[in-house]
Design a protein around this motif. Structure first.
Motif, PDB file in Angstrom:
ATOM      1  N   LYS A 297       0.837  -1.217   0.000  1.00  0.00           N
ATOM      2  CA  LYS A 297       0.000   0.000   0.000  1.00  0.00           C
ATOM      3  C   LYS A 297       0.867   1.260   0.000  1.00  0.00           C
ATOM      4  N   GLU A 298       1.990   1.186   0.736  1.00  0.00           N
ATOM      5  CA  GLU A 298       2.893   2.342   0.765  1.00  0.00           C
ATOM      6  C   GLU A 298       3.449   2.604  -0.629  1.00  0.00           C
ATOM      7  N   ILE A 301       0.967   4.235  -2.737  1.00  0.00           N
ATOM      8  CA  ILE A 301       0.863   5.672  -2.456  1.00  0.00           C
ATOM      9  C   ILE A 301       1.970   6.439  -3.180  1.00  0.00           C
ATOM     10  N   VAL A 304       0.956   6.607  -6.755  1.00  0.00           N
ATOM     11  CA  VAL A 304      -0.169   7.539  -6.918  1.00  0.00           C
ATOM     12  C   VAL A 304       0.320   8.986  -6.882  1.00  0.00           C
ATOM     13  N   LEU A 397      -4.153  -1.140  -5.087  1.00  0.00           N
ATOM     14  CA  LEU A 397      -5.127  -0.380  -4.303  1.00  0.00           C
ATOM     15  C   LEU A 397      -6.420  -1.167  -4.112  1.00  0.00           C
TER      16      LEU A 397
ATOM     17  N   PRO B  92      -7.014   7.523  -2.268  1.00  0.00           N
ATOM     18  CA  PRO B  92      -7.361   6.102  -2.385  1.00  0.00           C
ATOM     19  C   PRO B  92      -8.330   5.651  -1.301  1.00  0.00           C
ATOM     20  N   GLN B  93      -8.884   4.472  -1.532  1.00  0.00           N
ATOM     21  CA  GLN B  93      -9.757   3.856  -0.539  1.00  0.00           C
ATOM     22  C   GLN B  93      -8.903   3.351   0.623  1.00  0.00           C
ATOM     23  N   GLY B  94      -9.436   3.300   1.795  1.00  0.00           N
ATOM     24  CA  GLY B  94      -8.740   2.681   2.932  1.00  0.00           C
ATOM     25  C   GLY B  94      -7.665   3.566   3.533  1.00  0.00           C
ATOM     26  N   GLN B  95      -6.877   2.930   4.404  1.00  0.00           N
ATOM     27  CA  GLN B  95      -5.836   3.653   5.144  1.00  0.00           C
ATOM     28  C   GLN B  95      -4.552   3.671   4.311  1.00  0.00           C
ATOM     29  N   THR B  96      -4.170   4.826   3.867  1.00  0.00           N
ATOM     30  CA  THR B  96      -2.984   4.893   3.020  1.00  0.00           C
ATOM     31  C   THR B  96      -2.043   5.976   3.519  1.00  0.00           C
TER      32      THR B  96
END
Lengths: 401, 224
Positions: A297-298, A301, A304, A397, B92-96
């Motif tokens: 997820k990092e 990010i 993104v 994502l 984004p969706q969720g915890q980011t």
């Protein structure tokens, strides 16, 4: 609010446990490589040094001393001892074909009682004919030995200018030899006249197990180099057949046991290094794969917000390089602290000649260790980074990967 | 202006039987500067997939996406990444969050990635934090934040470079009614200032802030 440290460093500091594990792992790889390489190299150098110090193709000793282990104990293991034979045999040996160089040596062991300063093996040589010890003394900065001069091995606690007493005879330390990593480091060398005086004195003091020897008519061993066109085997056969009560031994054969042991230690160390590296690389791959998965997820990010695949890979690689270099440096320091100060203990434990390489060679090994330890981590990280960077950010994502 | 031409997305299922399914069926879409579009629909209807394709984060199976006339999927990864950094903001969706960075550092990430930090950027980050009521958390690590606070941080991060277009995937998912209203009002004000905003949401109230409302149903997009 500008980042005080770059992002890879911040990521590492932000995950202290993971970072510590990676640093320890790299240090382990580095220490294994460096220690293993240093031990193997030191053993090889020790063997080379031993060969050079023996410096002769053939050694002729009294038959009773020729049981290989006794001779080895004195010459290779550094045990004190002595044996003698009548020098009349010298003439017979000299008559054998193919002798290029020939020189006699005289052995005596000093005692630990009040007669002697230190208990050591004393080796006497004839400066006129010697071809094994004199070049070594010269290389260590020593000159021609006068009577009652001695040269001490590197491990002995005696220095140039000191006076040592053997069997009541005072001797002057004229030079100290360079380190050889062999039993010669604990021996004392002197010329023929001096050792004959010492042998006579030991007999007079009734401290020599040979009670009725005449130092002027005895030698301990004869060292021979084959003349061009002759093989040591031919000369050995000739001597053993024609000269009674002596045994001619090829020095190579004498150190073959050491060579075999060295080969065994090298093989085991090599296997150990390989095993640790394979295991380490697998652990690295697992650690980075798990870490990259955990941080998907990092990474999403970062993508993104505008990080390219290359930038993402660069962040992961920089993290790996930082942990790699830190771990390698720690490993190198630990490796040097283990091997260099404890080289004597390692030598005793392995019972093999052990000569630490010079500083430039150690630096070279440390450099190689640093590079390959860091590259192993970077390879594992690069592999994981490549995999994650190929996945569409949208899929990460969505959690579909 | 953002325009999508006949974009669709198929995924491969790793189950027996039909191994491909269409998450988004062939769709055209266009949004002008200054518009706020809301896309609603049931879970799994393809809203997020559609949004990711528009944002340059998921390559469509077919079709093209144009931002100011540039086919974004014809760009190299480096160019597309730079475009995302310069022109788009994504929530984004969720915890980011990047867990090793503080809230303020997370918000400024789009600047620091390319070494473009400036005092003006920092000033704007503080302004956004004030508006989103997270100014007192500026030095806190994301692990210490609640879901709503993390979401507000992600919103500030998406807005920090004053992007031309903002993509928001369930931006109010973890927020209470009051914060939800604040966020939508905020989005509305941003669109009124000239940016395009596309919001994927379950919030039915969101429609009142929207210039255009779309519904996604089994991969088919229709405008209300």
């Amino acid at each position: 609010m500008k980042l005080k440290k770059n992002l890879p460093l911040r990521n590492l500091l932000g995950r202290p446990v993971r970072t510590t594990v990676l640093v320890i792992l790299t240090a382990l790889l580095s220490v294994t490589f460096l220690c293993g390489t240093l031990v193997i190299t030191s053993l090889r150098k020790g063997l080379g040094s031993l060969e050079a110090r023996l410096g002769a193709d053939i050694m002729v000793v009294p038959y009773e001393a020729a049981t290989k282990s006794d001779l080895q104990n004195i010459v290779l293991q550094g045990n004190t001892g002595y044996f003698y034979m009548d020098n009349s045999r010298l003439e017979k040996i000299m008559k054998c074909d193919g002798i290029g160089q020939l020189s006699c040596q005289f052995f005596l062991a000093s005692a630990s009682s009040g007669c002697c300063s230190i208990p050591v093996q004393i080796i006497g040589f004839d400066p006129e004919t010697d071809f094994t010890i004199s070049p070594w003394i010269k290389k260590s900065g020593g000159g021609q030995l006068k009577d009652m001069d001695i040269v001490v091995g590197n491990d002995l606690n005696a220095f140039v200018g000191d006076t040592l007493k053997f069997y009541g005879v005072e001797c002057h330390v004229a030079a100290k030899l360079d380190k050889t990593g062999t039993s010669f480091d604990t021996a004392v060398f002197t010329n023929e006249n001096t050792i004959k005086k010492l042998i006579k004195s030991s007999v007079d003091l009734k401290m020599n197990s040979f009670t009725n020897i005449d130092p002027d008519k005895t030698v301990s061993c004869v060292l021979i180099n084959a003349a061009e066109g002759y093989t040591p085997e031919e000369i050995i056969n000739d001597i053993n057949i024609h000269v009674k009560k002596v045994k001619a031994i090829q020095t190579k054969e004498m150190i073959s046991g050491v060579s075999d042991s060295l080969s065994g230690v090298s093989d085991v160390t090599g296997i150990l290094i390989s095993a640790v590296w394979i295991l380490g690389t697998v652990i690295f791959l697992l650690a980075f794969t798990m870490s990259v998965n955990e941080r998907k997820k990092e990474f999403a990010i970062l993508r993104v917000t505008g990080a390219s695949r290359k930038k993402l890979a660069s962040i992961v690689l920089q993290e790996a390089v930082i942990t790699g270099i830190t771990g390698s440096i720690i490993g190198i320091i630990i490796g040097l602290v283990i091997v260099i100060p404890f080289s004597s203990s390692i030598e005793s434990a392995l019972n093999l000649p052990f000569l630490i390489p010079d500083i430039s060679r150690i630096t070279e090994y440390a450099g190689i260790s640093l590079i390959i330890s860091s590259l192993t981590g970077a390879f594992a990280a690069g592999f994981s980074a490549f995999r994650i960077s190929r996945i569409d950010t949208g899929l990460i994502l969505r959690g579909d990967n | 202006m953002l325009r999508a031409e006949k974009i669709s997305k198929e995924f491969i299922r790793e189950t027996k039987g039909t191994n491909r399914f269409a998450a988004v069926q062939e769709t055209d879409f266009e949004i002008s500067d200054g518009q706020l579009a809301v896309i609603t629909g049931r879970s799994g209807s393809g809203k997020t997939t559609f949004l990711n394709m528009l944002a340059g984060l998921l390559t469509p199976t077919d079709g093209k996406v144009f931002l100011d006339g540039t086919d974004i999927y014809s760009l190299s990864d480096r160019e597309l990444s730079r475009l995302r950094n310069q022109k788009t903001g994504f929530i984004p969706q969720g915890q980011t969050a990047i867990h090793s960075l503080s809230v303020a550092e997370n918000i400024l990430l789009p600047y620091t990635l390319y070494g473009e930090y400036s005092e003006d950027a920092e000033k704007y980050a503080y302004e956004l934090m004030e508006k989103l009521d997270i100014i007192n958390l500026k030095d806190v690590r994301p692990s210490e934040l609640s879901g709503g606070e993390t979401r507000r941080m992600a919103i500030a991060r998406a807005l920090i470079k004053k992007p031309q277009i903002i993509f928001a995937d369930e931006p109010t998912g973890d927020l209470d009614d009051e914060n939800t209203r604040t966020v939508f009002e905020f989005m509305k004000s941003i669109s009124e200032n000239g940016a395009s905003v596309i919001v994927v949401t379950h919030e039915t109230d969101s429609e009142k802030y929207a210039d255009r409302v779309f519904r996604m149903n089994s991969g088919i997009l229709s405008e209300k």
